[in-house]
Scaffold this motif. Structure first.
Motif, PDB file in Angstrom:
ATOM      1  N   ILE A 105      -5.790  -7.949   6.740  1.00 54.62           N
ATOM      2  CA  ILE A 105      -4.882  -6.808   6.853  1.00 54.62           C
ATOM      3  C   ILE A 105      -4.334  -6.417   5.486  1.00 54.62           C
ATOM      4  CG2 ILE A 105      -2.627  -6.099   7.756  1.00 54.62           C
ATOM      5  CD1 ILE A 105      -3.397  -7.723  10.312  1.00 54.62           C
ATOM      6  N   ASP A 106      -4.041  -7.410   4.652  1.00 54.84           N
ATOM      7  CA  ASP A 106      -3.500  -7.130   3.318  1.00 54.84           C
ATOM      8  C   ASP A 106      -4.554  -6.650   2.326  1.00 54.84           C
ATOM      9  OD1 ASP A 106      -0.962  -7.796   4.116  1.00 54.84           O
ATOM     10  OD2 ASP A 106      -1.049  -9.853   3.352  1.00 54.84           O
ATOM     11  N   VAL A 110      -9.169  -2.654   4.768  1.00 54.79           N
ATOM     12  CA  VAL A 110      -8.718  -2.164   6.065  1.00 54.79           C
ATOM     13  C   VAL A 110      -7.870  -0.920   5.865  1.00 54.79           C
ATOM     14  CG1 VAL A 110      -7.425  -2.734   8.156  1.00 54.79           C
ATOM     15  CG2 VAL A 110      -8.744  -4.510   7.001  1.00 54.79           C
ATOM     16  N   ASP A 111      -8.362   0.198   6.407  1.00 55.33           N
ATOM     17  CA  ASP A 111      -7.584   1.430   6.294  1.00 55.33           C
ATOM     18  C   ASP A 111      -6.655   1.560   7.505  1.00 55.33           C
ATOM     19  OD1 ASP A 111      -9.073   2.458   8.453  1.00 55.33           O
ATOM     20  OD2 ASP A 111     -10.456   3.535   7.148  1.00 55.33           O
ATOM     21  N   SER A 112      -5.846   2.601   7.532  1.00 54.18           N
ATOM     22  CA  SER A 112      -4.843   2.748   8.589  1.00 54.18           C
ATOM     23  C   SER A 112      -5.465   2.888   9.977  1.00 54.18           C
ATOM     24  CB  SER A 112      -3.916   3.926   8.296  1.00 54.18           C
ATOM     25  OG  SER A 112      -4.649   5.126   8.207  1.00 54.18           O
ATOM     26  N   GLU A 114      -8.351   1.522  10.954  1.00 57.61           N
ATOM     27  CA  GLU A 114      -8.824   0.187  11.342  1.00 57.61           C
ATOM     28  C   GLU A 114      -7.643  -0.732  11.677  1.00 57.61           C
ATOM     29  OE1 GLU A 114     -12.994  -0.385   8.970  1.00 57.61           O
ATOM     30  OE2 GLU A 114     -11.146  -0.418   7.795  1.00 57.61           O
ATOM     31  N   TYR A 115      -6.560  -0.598  10.951  1.00 55.62           N
ATOM     32  CA  TYR A 115      -5.365  -1.393  11.236  1.00 55.62           C
ATOM     33  C   TYR A 115      -4.864  -1.077  12.646  1.00 55.62           C
ATOM     34  CZ  TYR A 115      -0.705  -3.396  10.805  1.00 55.62           C
ATOM     35  OH  TYR A 115       0.421  -4.123  11.015  1.00 55.62           O
ATOM     36  N   ALA A 116      -4.816   0.197  12.998  1.00 54.40           N
ATOM     37  CA  ALA A 116      -4.380   0.611  14.344  1.00 54.40           C
ATOM     38  C   ALA A 116      -5.338   0.072  15.409  1.00 54.40           C
ATOM     39  CB  ALA A 116      -4.276   2.132  14.429  1.00 54.40           C
ATOM     40  N   LEU A 118      -7.232  -2.649  15.126  1.00 51.78           N
ATOM     41  CA  LEU A 118      -6.985  -4.092  15.210  1.00 51.78           C
ATOM     42  C   LEU A 118      -5.762  -4.385  16.077  1.00 51.78           C
ATOM     43  CD1 LEU A 118      -7.655  -5.293  11.551  1.00 51.78           C
ATOM     44  CD2 LEU A 118      -8.897  -6.007  13.593  1.00 51.78           C
ATOM     45  N   ARG A 119      -4.694  -3.635  15.858  1.00 54.17           N
ATOM     46  CA  ARG A 119      -3.472  -3.821  16.655  1.00 54.17           C
ATOM     47  C   ARG A 119      -3.753  -3.580  18.133  1.00 54.17           C
ATOM     48  NH1 ARG A 119       1.669  -0.753  14.773  1.00 54.17           N
ATOM     49  NH2 ARG A 119       1.539  -2.396  13.236  1.00 54.17           N
TER      50      ARG A 119
END
Length: 130
Positions: A105-106, A110-112, A114-116, A118-119
């Motif tokens: 994540i850090d 990982v873009d926004s 992909e972060y969403a 993953l969540r």
């Protein structure tokens, strides 16, 4: 007798497995051509030796076909990827999946979006586990 399946194929073995997973059973020359198309133009004997080693390790099976052999993946893609991921987590993050995810994540990879995603997936799995 085939050895126990090694959970982590070498780099060339993994490339050959990917070719087999995508294309099914292939002759040595077909494997060689697929690898050459990917920029890995290797000698015929290198491919033969690698495939024979992979047979011994249990990654592929060899079937006689006319005056040659057909090679087909025995190892399933999911099993290999899970084994490699498990080994990576153990070696690099001392077995901590949390450390792996935090580092991922850090990272800049990982873009926004992909972060969403993953969540969303983590939340979905958490609900399924309840």
């Amino acid at each position: 007798m085939a050895k126990k399946l090694n959970r982590t194929p070498a780099e060339l073995e993994l490339k050959i497995l990917k070719v087999s997973w995508r294309n099914g059973p292939l002759r040595v020359r077909d494997v060689r051509q697929q690898l050459a198309d990917q920029g890995r133009d290797l000698a015929h004997t290198t491919i033969v030796n690698t495939l024979n080693n992979m047979v011994d390790k249990g990654f592929v099976k060899r079937t006689p076909y006319r005056n040659a052999y057909i090679f087909e993946a025995r190892a399933k893609e999911e099993d290999v990827s899970k084994g490699m991921l498990s080994e990576f987590v153990n070696r690099v993050f001392d077995g901590s999946a949390v450390s792996l995810l935090l580092n991922l994540i850090d990272s800049e990879q990982v873009d926004s979006k992909e972060y969403a995603e993953l969540r969303r997936l983590i939340n979905k799995r958490a609900k399924e586990k309840k």
